[in-house]
Design a protein around this motif. Structure first.
Motif, PDB file in Angstrom:
ATOM      1  N   HIS A  75       0.876  -1.232  -0.303  1.00 55.03           N
ATOM      2  CA  HIS A  75       0.114  -0.024  -0.182  1.00 55.03           C
ATOM      3  C   HIS A  75       0.906   1.294  -0.118  1.00 55.03           C
ATOM      4  N   ASP A  76       0.271   2.226  -0.511  1.00 56.66           N
ATOM      5  CA  ASP A  76       1.046   3.656  -0.461  1.00 56.66           C
ATOM      6  C   ASP A  76       0.636   4.353   0.782  1.00 56.66           C
ATOM      7  N   GLU A  77       0.838   5.598   0.771  1.00 51.51           N
ATOM      8  CA  GLU A  77       0.492   6.332   2.126  1.00 51.51           C
ATOM      9  C   GLU A  77      -0.989   6.686   2.134  1.00 51.51           C
ATOM     10  N   ARG A  78      -1.710   6.434   0.988  1.00 50.27           N
ATOM     11  CA  ARG A  78      -3.219   6.674   0.955  1.00 50.27           C
ATOM     12  C   ARG A  78      -3.791   5.317   0.936  1.00 50.27           C
ATOM     13  N   SER A  79      -3.169   4.236   1.318  1.00 46.08           N
ATOM     14  CA  SER A  79      -3.752   2.956   1.473  1.00 46.08           C
ATOM     15  C   SER A  79      -4.140   2.382   0.183  1.00 46.08           C
ATOM     16  N   ASN A  80      -3.923   2.811  -0.912  1.00 49.97           N
ATOM     17  CA  ASN A  80      -4.115   2.377  -2.183  1.00 49.97           C
ATOM     18  C   ASN A  80      -3.049   1.097  -2.733  1.00 49.97           C
ATOM     19  N   ILE A  81      -3.539   0.246  -3.087  1.00 49.78           N
ATOM     20  CA  ILE A  81      -2.536  -0.950  -3.335  1.00 49.78           C
ATOM     21  C   ILE A  81      -1.674  -0.380  -4.599  1.00 49.78           C
ATOM     22  N   VAL A  82      -0.580  -0.566  -4.743  1.00 46.26           N
ATOM     23  CA  VAL A  82       0.376   0.013  -5.717  1.00 46.26           C
ATOM     24  C   VAL A  82       1.001  -1.191  -6.211  1.00 46.26           C
ATOM     25  N   LYS A  83       1.156  -2.566  -5.414  1.00 46.30           N
ATOM     26  CA  LYS A  83       1.718  -3.428  -6.181  1.00 46.30           C
ATOM     27  C   LYS A  83       1.424  -4.791  -5.125  1.00 46.30           C
ATOM     28  N   TRP A  84       1.340  -5.957  -5.966  1.00 48.21           N
ATOM     29  CA  TRP A  84       1.134  -7.118  -5.133  1.00 48.21           C
ATOM     30  C   TRP A  84       2.352  -8.106  -5.409  1.00 48.21           C
ATOM     31  N   TYR A  85       2.750  -8.467  -4.211  1.00 48.26           N
ATOM     32  CA  TYR A  85       3.696  -9.703  -4.192  1.00 48.26           C
ATOM     33  C   TYR A  85       3.220 -11.102  -3.591  1.00 48.26           C
ATOM     34  N   GLY A  86       3.798 -11.945  -4.368  1.00 47.84           N
ATOM     35  CA  GLY A  86       3.186 -13.452  -3.823  1.00 47.84           C
ATOM     36  C   GLY A  86       4.240 -13.987  -4.106  1.00 47.84           C
ATOM     37  N   SER A  87       3.929 -15.672  -3.700  1.00 47.69           N
ATOM     38  CA  SER A  87       4.868 -16.911  -3.792  1.00 47.69           C
ATOM     39  C   SER A  87       4.163 -17.974  -4.190  1.00 47.69           C
ATOM     40  N   SER A  88       4.844 -19.105  -4.775  1.00 50.17           N
ATOM     41  CA  SER A  88       4.012 -20.227  -4.983  1.00 50.17           C
ATOM     42  C   SER A  88       5.125 -21.250  -4.537  1.00 50.17           C
ATOM     43  N   THR A  89       4.817 -22.194  -3.797  1.00 45.76           N
ATOM     44  CA  THR A  89       5.557 -23.229  -3.412  1.00 45.76           C
ATOM     45  C   THR A  89       5.270 -24.718  -3.809  1.00 45.76           C
ATOM     46  N   ASP A  90       5.777 -25.467  -4.243  1.00 46.47           N
ATOM     47  CA  ASP A  90       5.151 -26.800  -4.409  1.00 46.47           C
ATOM     48  C   ASP A  90       5.374 -27.645  -3.240  1.00 46.47           C
ATOM     49  N   ILE A  91       4.102 -28.044  -2.848  1.00 54.07           N
ATOM     50  CA  ILE A  91       3.925 -28.882  -1.608  1.00 54.07           C
ATOM     51  C   ILE A  91       3.532 -30.354  -1.935  1.00 54.07           C
ATOM     52  N   GLU A  92       4.005 -30.640  -3.162  1.00 56.36           N
ATOM     53  CA  GLU A  92       3.315 -32.046  -3.495  1.00 56.36           C
ATOM     54  C   GLU A  92       3.847 -33.311  -2.444  1.00 56.36           C
ATOM     55  N   ASP A  93       5.312 -33.100  -2.402  1.00 51.23           N
ATOM     56  CA  ASP A  93       5.898 -34.048  -1.491  1.00 51.23           C
ATOM     57  C   ASP A  93       5.393 -34.085  -0.067  1.00 51.23           C
ATOM     58  N   ARG A  94       5.014 -32.831   0.409  1.00 52.89           N
ATOM     59  CA  ARG A  94       4.608 -32.926   1.858  1.00 52.89           C
ATOM     60  C   ARG A  94       3.003 -33.519   1.580  1.00 52.89           C
ATOM     61  N   LYS A  95       2.006 -33.112   0.713  1.00 55.18           N
ATOM     62  CA  LYS A  95       0.913 -33.848   0.617  1.00 55.18           C
ATOM     63  C   LYS A  95       1.168 -35.429   0.544  1.00 55.18           C
TER      64      LYS A  95
END
Length: 61
Positions: A19-39
């Motif tokens: 968020h910026d100083e006005r609480s507007n979303i300016v960017k998204w961050y994300g991740s994806s993790t392969d959890i096949e072995d865990r499942k």
């Protein structure tokens, strides 16, 4: 999620906004993790626990 070779695998996705100083979303961050072995390990553990319960029930008879 389907992998490059066509195999479907379990993934854990997480995302959060920046968020910026006005609480507007300016960017998204994300991740994806392969959890096949865990499942697969979780499923194997459930099956093992069930076999143990079945054995314990028949042993007590």
């Amino acid at each position: 999620m389907r992998r490059f070779d066509g195999e479907y695998r379990w993934f854990l996705f997480r995302a959060g906004p920046l968020h910026d100083e006005r609480s507007n979303i300016v960017k998204w961050y994300g991740s994806s993790t392969d959890i096949e072995d865990r499942k697969r390990a979780e499923e194997a553990l459930r099956e093992s626990e069930q076999r143990f319960r079945d054995y314990a029930e028949t042993a007590s008879d």
